[in-house]
Design an enzyme around this catalytic site. Structure first.
Site, PDB file in Angstrom:
ATOM      1  N   ASP A 134       0.843  -1.191   0.000  1.00 31.12           N
ATOM      2  CA  ASP A 134       0.000   0.000   0.000  1.00 31.12           C
ATOM      3  C   ASP A 134       0.881   1.245   0.000  1.00 31.12           C
ATOM      4  O   ASP A 134       1.682   1.438   0.912  1.00 31.12           O
ATOM      5  CB  ASP A 134      -0.911  -0.022   1.236  1.00 31.12           C
ATOM      6  CG  ASP A 134      -2.046   0.992   1.126  1.00 31.12           C
ATOM      7  OD1 ASP A 134      -2.314   1.483   0.013  1.00 31.12           O
ATOM      8  OD2 ASP A 134      -2.667   1.285   2.164  1.00 31.12           O
ATOM      9  N   TYR A 136       1.275   5.589  -0.463  1.00 30.24           N
ATOM     10  CA  TYR A 136       0.787   6.755   0.289  1.00 30.24           C
ATOM     11  C   TYR A 136       1.084   7.942  -0.606  1.00 30.24           C
ATOM     12  O   TYR A 136       1.839   8.828  -0.263  1.00 30.24           O
ATOM     13  CB  TYR A 136       1.583   6.791   1.607  1.00 30.24           C
ATOM     14  CG  TYR A 136       1.127   7.756   2.675  1.00 30.24           C
ATOM     15  CD1 TYR A 136      -0.167   7.714   3.193  1.00 30.24           C
ATOM     16  CD2 TYR A 136       2.020   8.681   3.220  1.00 30.24           C
ATOM     17  CE1 TYR A 136      -0.547   8.571   4.207  1.00 30.24           C
ATOM     18  CE2 TYR A 136       1.643   9.541   4.239  1.00 30.24           C
ATOM     19  CZ  TYR A 136       0.350   9.481   4.727  1.00 30.24           C
ATOM     20  OH  TYR A 136      -0.022  10.325   5.751  1.00 30.24           O
ATOM     21  N   HIS A 141      -3.713  13.953   0.586  1.00 31.68           N
ATOM     22  CA  HIS A 141      -4.016  13.060   1.715  1.00 31.68           C
ATOM     23  C   HIS A 141      -2.893  13.107   2.755  1.00 31.68           C
ATOM     24  O   HIS A 141      -3.152  13.265   3.948  1.00 31.68           O
ATOM     25  CB  HIS A 141      -4.224  11.625   1.220  1.00 31.68           C
ATOM     26  CG  HIS A 141      -4.367  10.627   2.328  1.00 31.68           C
ATOM     27  ND1 HIS A 141      -5.460  10.602   3.167  1.00 31.68           N
ATOM     28  CD2 HIS A 141      -3.542   9.633   2.757  1.00 31.68           C
ATOM     29  CE1 HIS A 141      -5.307   9.630   4.064  1.00 31.68           C
ATOM     30  NE2 HIS A 141      -4.158   9.029   3.838  1.00 31.68           N
ATOM     31  N   ARG A 150       0.324  15.795  13.220  1.00 36.84           N
ATOM     32  CA  ARG A 150       1.660  16.223  13.607  1.00 36.84           C
ATOM     33  C   ARG A 150       1.760  17.729  13.666  1.00 36.84           C
ATOM     34  O   ARG A 150       1.534  18.336  14.698  1.00 36.84           O
ATOM     35  CB  ARG A 150       2.713  15.626  12.673  1.00 36.84           C
ATOM     36  CG  ARG A 150       3.071  14.172  12.992  1.00 36.84           C
ATOM     37  CD  ARG A 150       4.319  13.755  12.242  1.00 36.84           C
ATOM     38  NE  ARG A 150       4.326  14.276  10.885  1.00 36.84           N
ATOM     39  CZ  ARG A 150       3.780  13.673   9.850  1.00 36.84           C
ATOM     40  NH1 ARG A 150       3.226  12.504   9.983  1.00 36.84           N
ATOM     41  NH2 ARG A 150       3.795  14.225   8.656  1.00 36.84           N
ATOM     42  N   GLU A 207     -10.975   3.980   2.903  1.00 36.61           N
ATOM     43  CA  GLU A 207      -9.958   4.726   2.178  1.00 36.61           C
ATOM     44  C   GLU A 207     -10.207   4.523   0.690  1.00 36.61           C
ATOM     45  O   GLU A 207     -10.222   3.399   0.199  1.00 36.61           O
ATOM     46  CB  GLU A 207      -8.543   4.261   2.564  1.00 36.61           C
ATOM     47  CG  GLU A 207      -8.163   4.717   3.968  1.00 36.61           C
ATOM     48  CD  GLU A 207      -6.694   4.511   4.319  1.00 36.61           C
ATOM     49  OE1 GLU A 207      -6.055   3.610   3.739  1.00 36.61           O
ATOM     50  OE2 GLU A 207      -6.187   5.259   5.179  1.00 36.61           O
ATOM     51  N   ASP A 241      -9.506   0.431   1.293  1.00 39.82           N
ATOM     52  CA  ASP A 241      -8.588  -0.078   2.313  1.00 39.82           C
ATOM     53  C   ASP A 241      -9.113   0.333   3.697  1.00 39.82           C
ATOM     54  O   ASP A 241      -8.670   1.319   4.277  1.00 39.82           O
ATOM     55  CB  ASP A 241      -7.198   0.513   2.054  1.00 39.82           C
ATOM     56  CG  ASP A 241      -6.144  -0.097   2.955  1.00 39.82           C
ATOM     57  OD1 ASP A 241      -6.337  -1.235   3.402  1.00 39.82           O
ATOM     58  OD2 ASP A 241      -5.137   0.586   3.212  1.00 39.82           O
ATOM     59  N   GLN A 248      -5.283   2.491  14.928  1.00 41.35           N
ATOM     60  CA  GLN A 248      -4.107   2.977  14.191  1.00 41.35           C
ATOM     61  C   GLN A 248      -3.266   3.961  15.004  1.00 41.35           C
ATOM     62  O   GLN A 248      -2.044   3.819  15.082  1.00 41.35           O
ATOM     63  CB  GLN A 248      -4.583   3.645  12.891  1.00 41.35           C
ATOM     64  CG  GLN A 248      -3.478   4.056  11.934  1.00 41.35           C
ATOM     65  CD  GLN A 248      -4.046   4.685  10.654  1.00 41.35           C
ATOM     66  OE1 GLN A 248      -5.255   4.704  10.432  1.00 41.35           O
ATOM     67  NE2 GLN A 248      -3.164   5.198   9.807  1.00 41.35           N
ATOM     68  N   TYR A 252       0.609   2.429  15.691  1.00 45.40           N
ATOM     69  CA  TYR A 252       1.458   2.555  14.489  1.00 45.40           C
ATOM     70  C   TYR A 252       2.908   2.964  14.747  1.00 45.40           C
ATOM     71  O   TYR A 252       3.752   2.843  13.857  1.00 45.40           O
ATOM     72  CB  TYR A 252       0.806   3.473  13.451  1.00 45.40           C
ATOM     73  CG  TYR A 252       1.082   4.950  13.608  1.00 45.40           C
ATOM     74  CD1 TYR A 252       0.435   5.689  14.587  1.00 45.40           C
ATOM     75  CD2 TYR A 252       1.975   5.601  12.770  1.00 45.40           C
ATOM     76  CE1 TYR A 252       0.672   7.036  14.727  1.00 45.40           C
ATOM     77  CE2 TYR A 252       2.227   6.953  12.913  1.00 45.40           C
ATOM     78  CZ  TYR A 252       1.573   7.671  13.887  1.00 45.40           C
ATOM     79  OH  TYR A 252       1.818   9.007  14.020  1.00 45.40           O
ATOM     80  N   LYS A 261      -5.396  -2.020   9.846  1.00 44.83           N
ATOM     81  CA  LYS A 261      -5.572  -2.098   8.393  1.00 44.83           C
ATOM     82  C   LYS A 261      -5.800  -3.519   7.893  1.00 44.83           C
ATOM     83  O   LYS A 261      -6.396  -3.702   6.835  1.00 44.83           O
ATOM     84  CB  LYS A 261      -4.298  -1.574   7.700  1.00 44.83           C
ATOM     85  CG  LYS A 261      -3.938  -0.153   8.047  1.00 44.83           C
ATOM     86  CD  LYS A 261      -4.677   0.803   7.167  1.00 44.83           C
ATOM     87  CE  LYS A 261      -4.150   2.211   7.359  1.00 44.83           C
ATOM     88  NZ  LYS A 261      -4.770   3.138   6.427  1.00 44.83           N
TER      89      LYS A 261
HETATM   90 CA    CA Z   1      -4.324   2.691   2.618  1.00 46.54          CA
END
Ligand code: CA
Length: 422
Positions: A134, A136, A141, A150, A207, A241, A248, A252, A261
């Site tokens: 997967d 990114y 996004h 953050r 997603e 997804d 998460q 993570y 996920k």
């Molecule tokens: Ca994804």
């Protein structure tokens, strides 16, 4: 231009206006009926064309296909023949379905057996997926998520514009459209708690993604260049997804997504070939800073594919997002080149998902996380209810289509209903 892509082509099979499957598309899938085991087919209008039947009646003679190539419960054997051979099959199917070709059209008995109404078939997973990655790759996004979790001033991490960030996902829990998805349970740490609790996810999200499927086995230690990437890519699917945002955020760090996920991802059953998408190539976003030489590419490697997400609740559907695949910062050729630059091998049937595809505007975000800004701005649905995330009993459906000159290359259905946790 491939003959099969000519916008002027018409089929003798009736194709309703707005259908995802005109004669210019011809996507491949695996279907079964009450009286047939799972075999390969091609979608045309509201019908599935049975490739086993056509093969056995000699309609593919001269292409040099191995016996039984369509009589399999997955397409891996077929797509493993490579882009060229699969392209020849698609051209031949196009020929057989053209309004000016009589071979099948005038053979009433064969027509009856070769064309099966879609309402009589059940679509299966088209591919046995050996590996799932997967990416990114949507800047919007990654910026939204970085801003929320953050630092709005440094939303993108320093590596993001230098390489297509990705992680290795779980292939075993990828399911075909229509398969219900059960709400996952796991460790969640409420913001004001000192220790985690164990609970069904309260922040279940979709997603909006697309995925590409490779059609070659490469050797460990070898690499695929950006220029050669497309030769190794059979086609594309829609991909949801599913993500549990509360699981998460706790799990993570430091290795990335895991149980948030891998409980399920939903994939559309028809693989639309890169051949069919040829006319919909577009230039991707300008890449600044300049990428390293192994990520450079020539020509148009993005695709103009309209995307849409709808939530169904109490019998009413609400479109909550409209995006487009063309927004992807990193294209599929760069993704595959990067994935293999270290010598990682690819396998026939591997699935490479894009990552959530968000566009520039608020209505084009590809997840509830972004659409409701982590639950702060709930969305109003057509049945009058509100959603921060996805509730039990909701259905989420993705749509995707490329459209121009009266031709619509659609991806069919990618839908799933959420069941409560056990
Ligand atoms: Ca994804």
């Amino acid at each position: 231009m491939r003959k099969s892509n000519d916008p002027k082509l018409k089929s003798w099979v009736e194709v309703p206006k707005g259908s995802d499957f005109p004669i210019q598309n011809l996507p491949f899938g695996i279907f079964k009926t009450n009286y047939l085991t799972a075999v390969a087919g091609v979608a045309i209008g509201n019908y599935v064309l049975d490739l086993v039947y056509l093969y056995e009646k000699g309609f593919f003679d001269g292409i040099g296909l191995p016996p039984g190539i369509f009589n399999q419960e997955y397409l891996n054997g077929f797509i493993g023949l490579g882009r060229k051979k699969c392209g020849e099959v698609r051209e031949r199917v196009s020929e057989l379905l053209r309004s000016d070709n009589d071979e099948l059209k005038n053979n009433i008995a064969a027509r009856e057996l070769a064309l099966i109404p879609m309402e009589e078939v059940q679509m299966k997973m088209p591919i046995l997926i050996p590996n799932y990655t997967d990416f990114y790759s949507s800047e919007e996004h990654a910026t939204n998520v970085g801003t929320m979790f953050r630092d709005p001033k440094n939303a993108l991490l320093p590596n993001w514009k230098h390489l297509p960030v990705a992680y290795h996902g779980r292939a075993s829990s990828i399911v075909v459209s229509g398969t219900p998805v059960r709400r996952p349970k796991g460790q969640i740490k409420p913001p004001d708690a000192e220790v985690p609790i164990f609970s069904p996810s309260k922040k279940l999200d979709f997603e909006l993604e697309m995925g590409f499927i490779t059609c070659a086995n490469t050797e460990l230690g070898s690499s695929i260049t950006a220029a050669d990437a497309e030769e190794n890519i059979f086609g594309m699917v829609l991909f949801n997804d599913w993500s549990a945002r509360d699981i998460q955020t706790w799990e993570y760090v430091p290795l990335g997504p895991f149980l948030a996920k891998n409980f399920a991802s939903t994939m559309s059953p028809w693989i639309v070939t890169l051949d069919a998408l040829e006319a919909f190539r577009v230039q991707g976003p300008k890449q600044d800073p300049k990428v390293l030489p192994y990520l450079e590419y020539q020509g148009k490697k993005n695709f103009d594919i309209e995307l849409e997400v709808a939530i169904g609740a109490n019998g009413k559907e609400t479109v909550v997002s409209k995006s487009n695949f063309k927004y992807m910062y990193w294209n599929i050729c760069q993704q595959l080149a990067h994935h293999t630059v270290n010598g990682c091998n690819v396998q026939v049937g591997d699935l490479y998902a894009s990552g959530t595809i968000s566009g520039p505007g608020k209505g084009s975000y590809g997840s509830m996380l972004e659409l409701t800004w982590n639950g702060n701005n709930p969305i109003k649905l057509a049945d009058g209810s509100e959603r921060k995330f996805i509730e039990d009993g909701d259905t989420v459906s993705l749509k995707g289509y490329a459209q121009k000159e009266g031709v619509r290359i659609g991806f069919g259905e990618c839908i799933a209903k959420i069941l409560p946790s056990l």
